[in-house]
Design an enzyme around this catalytic site. Structure first.
Site, mmCIF file in Angstrom:
data_model
loop_
_atom_site.group_PDB
_atom_site.id
_atom_site.type_symbol
_atom_site.label_atom_id
_atom_site.label_comp_id
_atom_site.label_asym_id
_atom_site.label_seq_id
_atom_site.Cartn_x
_atom_site.Cartn_y
_atom_site.Cartn_z
ATOM 1 N N HIS A 45 -16.873 87.238 -86.952
ATOM 2 C CA HIS A 45 -16.005 88.196 -87.636
ATOM 3 C C HIS A 45 -16.795 89.275 -88.367
ATOM 4 C CE1 HIS A 45 -17.026 86.567 -91.586
ATOM 5 N NE2 HIS A 45 -16.934 85.359 -91.051
ATOM 6 N N GLU A 75 -13.506 77.855 -89.566
ATOM 7 C CA GLU A 75 -14.861 77.635 -90.064
ATOM 8 C C GLU A 75 -14.985 76.261 -90.727
ATOM 9 O OE1 GLU A 75 -17.823 77.909 -89.728
ATOM 10 O OE2 GLU A 75 -18.651 79.611 -90.845
#
Length: 198
Positions: A8, A81
């Site tokens: 990201h 994550e």
């Protein structure tokens, strides 16, 4: 089949050097610009599907990379994550200090000595869920999809690469943490059932 792994864009916590695991932190303006730039780099490459972490910093990155195309973006919880539990938001400096019990997390050779903080996820569990994702979701598409993108997170992608590169947790980070919006490309050999980096 090709697989593009993309971390990201930048968040304020990235910029401030703070741990952001499963907590949902938005992209900052620089992060959005990074994602738009990545989309321009990849605009002439066809993707059958894009898979994204459910966390907004990854999903927004995926949408900005996709741009005006109609490529399907599929959210999968297995791409979230790693959780740092009670240490979410802690500074990297404190996390990696010589007396920190979590200092092995970013080690290049001793990551297998890392134990997560209270409420956190182990690297063994992280690698198990990402391996399952690749084996159950991505590899079965080897004859039907030409190219797939995964947009996710630093440690998450490192765990995916542990499987793709076929190395153990002691070398969890391989050749290092991916940079924000950096792409890493793999190809799958369906004859041997193995991956190699391009």
């Amino acid at each position: 089949m090709e697989l593009y792994l993309i971390r990201h864009g930048q968040t304020d916590w990235n910029k401030e050097g703070r741990l952001q695991g499963s907590i949902d932190i938005e992209l900052n303006e620089n992060g959005k610009e990074m994602a738009v730039a990545a989309g321009k780099r990849l605009e002439n490459i066809f993707f059958n599907k894009i898979y994204s972490s459910p966390l907004s910093r990854a999903f927004t990155t995926a949408k900005l990379i996709r741009g005006n195309k109609n490529t399907e973006i599929i959210i999968d919880e297995r791409l979230k994550e790693v959780s740092f539990g009670c240490m979410e938001g802690e500074s990297y400096e404190k996390w990696t200090a010589p007396d920190s019990p979590y200092r092995y997390f970013f080690s290049q050779t001793e990551t297998d000595k890392y134990f997560p903080p209270e409420g956190g996820e182990s690297l063994v569990d992280l690698c198990a869920r990402t391996k399952a994702f690749i084996q159950e979701e991505i590899e079965p598409q080897c004859h039907s999809a030409e190219r797939i993108m995964i947009v996710a997170h630093g440690a998450l992608l490192a765990s995916v690469m542990c499987y793709l590169d076929n190395h153990g947790i002691s070398n969890f980070w391989g050749d290092g943490l991916r940079k924000n919006c950096q792409e890493t490309v793999y190809a799958f050999d369906s004859a041997t059932g193995t991956w190699h980096r391009k």
